[in-house]
Design a protein around this motif. Sequence first.
Motif, short mmCIF file in Angstrom:
data_model
loop_
_atom_site.label_atom_id
_atom_site.label_comp_id
_atom_site.label_asym_id
_atom_site.label_seq_id
_atom_site.Cartn_x
_atom_site.Cartn_y
_atom_site.Cartn_z
N GLN A 175 0.82 -1.21 0.00
CA GLN A 175 0.00 0.00 0.00
C GLN A 175 0.85 1.26 0.00
OE1 GLN A 175 -3.75 -0.33 0.16
NE2 GLN A 175 -3.20 1.51 -0.98
N LEU A 176 1.92 1.27 0.79
CA LEU A 176 2.81 2.42 0.80
C LEU A 176 3.40 2.68 -0.59
CD1 LEU A 176 4.73 1.92 4.16
CD2 LEU A 176 3.13 3.78 3.64
N ARG A 177 3.82 1.60 -1.24
CA ARG A 177 4.41 1.74 -2.57
C ARG A 177 3.39 2.31 -3.56
NH1 ARG A 177 5.67 -3.18 -3.17
NH2 ARG A 177 7.71 -3.02 -2.16
N TYR A 178 2.18 1.78 -3.51
CA TYR A 178 1.14 2.24 -4.42
C TYR A 178 0.74 3.69 -4.12
CZ TYR A 178 -3.17 2.20 -7.18
OH TYR A 178 -4.15 2.48 -8.10
N ASN A 179 0.56 4.02 -2.85
CA ASN A 179 0.13 5.37 -2.50
C ASN A 179 1.18 6.40 -2.88
OD1 ASN A 179 -2.11 4.11 -1.51
ND2 ASN A 179 -1.77 4.64 0.64
N ARG A 180 2.43 6.06 -2.72
CA ARG A 180 3.49 6.99 -3.13
C ARG A 180 3.52 7.14 -4.65
NH1 ARG A 180 7.21 4.67 1.59
NH2 ARG A 180 6.91 6.37 3.10
N MET A 181 3.25 6.07 -5.37
CA MET A 181 3.16 6.18 -6.82
C MET A 181 2.03 7.13 -7.21
SD MET A 181 2.24 3.28 -9.69
CE MET A 181 0.45 3.47 -9.41
N ILE A 182 0.88 7.00 -6.54
CA ILE A 182 -0.26 7.88 -6.82
C ILE A 182 0.12 9.34 -6.55
CG2 ILE A 182 -2.56 8.52 -5.98
CD1 ILE A 182 -2.57 6.12 -7.88
N ALA A 183 0.80 9.59 -5.44
CA ALA A 183 1.21 10.96 -5.12
C ALA A 183 2.16 11.50 -6.18
CB ALA A 183 1.86 11.02 -3.74
N ASP A 184 3.08 10.67 -6.65
CA ASP A 184 4.02 11.08 -7.69
C ASP A 184 3.29 11.43 -8.98
OD1 ASP A 184 6.28 10.84 -6.12
OD2 ASP A 184 6.76 8.82 -6.80
N ILE A 185 2.33 10.61 -9.38
CA ILE A 185 1.59 10.86 -10.61
C ILE A 185 0.90 12.23 -10.53
CG2 ILE A 185 -0.38 10.12 -12.00
CD1 ILE A 185 0.33 7.22 -11.25
N ALA A 186 0.32 12.54 -9.39
CA ALA A 186 -0.34 13.84 -9.22
C ALA A 186 0.67 14.98 -9.30
CB ALA A 186 -1.08 13.88 -7.88
N HIS A 187 1.76 14.87 -8.56
CA HIS A 187 2.73 15.96 -8.53
C HIS A 187 3.39 16.18 -9.88
CE1 HIS A 187 3.07 15.34 -3.91
NE2 HIS A 187 2.21 16.29 -4.21
N GLU A 188 3.61 15.11 -10.64
CA GLU A 188 4.18 15.26 -11.97
C GLU A 188 3.29 16.11 -12.88
OE1 GLU A 188 4.67 11.25 -13.27
OE2 GLU A 188 6.27 10.83 -11.82
N ARG A 189 2.02 16.17 -12.57
CA ARG A 189 1.07 16.93 -13.37
C ARG A 189 0.72 18.27 -12.75
NH1 ARG A 189 1.56 12.13 -14.42
NH2 ARG A 189 0.98 11.19 -16.41
#
Length: 273
Positions: A175-189
């Motif tokens: 879950q930590l790995r997935y949630n951090r990926m989600i945060a990265d996707i948002a910040h990249e945009r």
Amino acid sequence: MSGRAVTCAALLTALTAVALTGCSGGAGRPDDGHGTVSPSRAVWKPRPGLAWQWQLDGRVDGAADVPVYDIDGFENSAADVARLHRAGRKVICYINVGAWENFRPDRGAFPRAVLGEPNGWAGERWLDIRQLTVLRPIMERRFDMCRDKGFDAVEPDLVEGYGNDTGFRLTARDQLRYNRMIADIAHERGLSVGLKNDLPQIPQLVRDFDFAVNEECAQYDECGELSAFIAAGKAVFHVEYAEPRSAFCAESRRLGLSSMRKEPELGAWRSPC
């Protein structure tokens, strides 16, 4: 309206604009190997105490006089977002990132292998969040939609599958790995991103997320667990469904939460603290 009322209203509008402008932060996170990161705008950083409206049932009506709106990303158009912006609002894009929904236009993009058990909501099934290479491009397209419609932020829902009967053997680390990926996707945009519920992982994730969204922390005596966001100068947008305001508003004000009572359908009705 009296001249004094007009003056006060103008002052409140100005103060709200200053508060919202002051919430903008720096650029997104560094490139993590998935491409060059160059968001075209600063990431909005909502501070504690901002009033908000949360309407996921249908197209937003815009009647609530609050600086922040959280609305469904699929059901609202770029024109709806622009209308809220013209009224001085910041707008959060609700997107389900933890479950497949059979009523979304991109439902066919999810391979059958990532679909798990029903999650209790009609037409929804948990996702196998371990399959990052499968889910990342789907979520990137969804967040592209939020960005292209002009949203300021994303509320990714169901980011705590590891604590539920998903049909997969998900761990807290998954879950930590997935949630951090989600945060990265948002910040990249250039989008800010909120941590939805997932209270046990707040200590590990508070640096990755720009605000929090919580349901019913007062009912379950958990609101203190959100203090890490407030201490970091990040807003906590909070709702209760069953508790009366008299049971949680005083504590919410003490903690610095942005709290209100809503009906579970999340229509336009709201009763703020």
